[in-house]
Write a protein that holds these residues in place. Structure first.
Motif, short mmCIF file in Angstrom:
data_model
loop_
_atom_site.label_atom_id
_atom_site.label_comp_id
_atom_site.label_asym_id
_atom_site.label_seq_id
_atom_site.Cartn_x
_atom_site.Cartn_y
_atom_site.Cartn_z
N ALA A 23 -64.42 89.78 -82.75
CA ALA A 23 -65.15 88.62 -82.61
C ALA A 23 -66.82 88.13 -82.43
CB ALA A 23 -63.86 87.58 -83.01
N ILE A 26 -69.36 90.95 -83.13
CA ILE A 26 -70.24 90.05 -84.34
C ILE A 26 -70.80 89.27 -83.84
CG2 ILE A 26 -69.46 90.07 -87.08
CD1 ILE A 26 -66.81 91.60 -85.68
N PHE A 27 -70.37 87.95 -83.90
CA PHE A 27 -71.65 86.76 -83.74
C PHE A 27 -72.62 87.10 -82.25
CE2 PHE A 27 -72.69 83.56 -81.62
CZ PHE A 27 -73.16 83.02 -82.56
N TYR A 28 -72.75 88.22 -81.75
CA TYR A 28 -73.74 88.33 -81.89
C TYR A 28 -74.40 88.95 -82.53
CZ TYR A 28 -73.16 84.61 -77.67
OH TYR A 28 -72.24 83.98 -76.88
N GLU A 29 -74.42 90.63 -82.53
CA GLU A 29 -74.34 90.70 -83.36
C GLU A 29 -75.75 90.48 -84.74
OE1 GLU A 29 -73.26 93.92 -86.73
OE2 GLU A 29 -72.73 94.90 -84.46
N LYS A 30 -74.99 89.15 -85.13
CA LYS A 30 -75.41 88.75 -86.47
C LYS A 30 -76.93 87.45 -85.69
CE LYS A 30 -71.65 89.27 -89.33
NZ LYS A 30 -72.20 90.32 -90.51
N ALA A 98 -74.79 82.04 -87.77
CA ALA A 98 -74.04 83.17 -87.51
C ALA A 98 -73.02 83.10 -87.29
CB ALA A 98 -75.12 83.71 -86.52
N THR A 102 -69.63 85.59 -89.36
CA THR A 102 -68.26 86.22 -88.31
C THR A 102 -66.93 85.91 -88.90
OG1 THR A 102 -69.96 85.67 -85.96
CG2 THR A 102 -68.19 86.48 -85.84
N GLU A 105 -66.41 87.44 -92.03
CA GLU A 105 -66.74 88.73 -91.89
C GLU A 105 -64.91 89.43 -90.88
OE1 GLU A 105 -67.86 91.99 -89.48
OE2 GLU A 105 -69.43 91.49 -90.15
N GLY A 106 -64.87 88.23 -90.87
CA GLY A 106 -63.22 88.90 -89.77
C GLY A 106 -62.30 87.68 -90.04
#
Length: 140
Positions: A23, A26-30, A98, A102, A105-106
Motif C-alpha cells: 500500500a 502504491i501511495f508513492y507511485e500515485k 494519492a 491508494t 486500489e487497496g
C-alpha cells in the motif's frame, strides 16, 4: 468527523494494515505520478523506510481518531516538520488525492462512497491542522 466516519476509517484501515508495504509503494507511485516534482523531496531517503513511516503514521492517526487531545498535537508537530522539509500548502491536495487513490486500489469493493467520504473527512481535518501549524514555520 462523525462517529460513523471514525468507525468507517477504523474498519477500512484494518483491511489495509495487512498490506501495508505494498500500500505504501502504491501511495508513492500515485503521488509521484500526480506530481513528479515531489520526487526530489525523497531522493536521499530509503523509500522502503519512508513507506514504513507513512503506514506507521496512518496507524497512529487511525488509532487515535477517538482521542483528539492525543492526536492533534502530534499532527500539528508533523505539519511543522513537513514545512521544514519544503512541503507547501498546494502539496496537501496532491497527497490527499494519492491517499484516496491508494485506498481505492487497496480496498477494492470495500472502498464504498461512504468509506471514501469518511477518509476525505479525516484527511481534511488532519491536513487543516498540519497547514495551520506549518504556517508560522513557513513564515519564519
Amino acid at each position: 468527523m462523525t462517529p460513523a466516519d471514525i468507525q468507517l476509517v477504523e474498519a477500512s484501515f484494518r483491511l489495509v494494515a495487512p498490506i501495508a508495504e505494498p500500500a505504501a509503494a502504491i501511495f508513492y507511485e500515485k503521488l509521484f505520478a500526480l506530481d513528479p516534482t515531489l520526487r526530489p523531496m525523497f531522493a536521499h531517503g530509503d523509500m522502503h523506510e519512508q513507506g514504513r513511516k507513512l503506514m506507521q503514521a496512518l496507524g497512529f492517526v487511525v488509532g487515535n481518531l477517538r482521542a483528539p487531545e492525543k492526536l492533534l498535537p502530534v499532527v500539528a508537530d508533523l505539519g511543522r516538520r513537513h514545512a521544514g522539509y519544503g512541503v507547501q500548502a498546494g502539496h496537501y491536495g496532491t497527497v490527499g488525492a494519492a491517499l484516496l487513490a491508494t485506498l481505492r486500489e487497496g480496498l477494492g469493493p470495500h472502498f464504498t462512497p461512504e468509506v471514501a467520504a469518511a477518509w476525505e473527512a479525516a484527511y481534511a481535518l488532519l491536513s487543516a491542522v498540519m497547514l495551520d501549524s506549518a504556517a508560522p514555520a513557513q513564515a519564519a
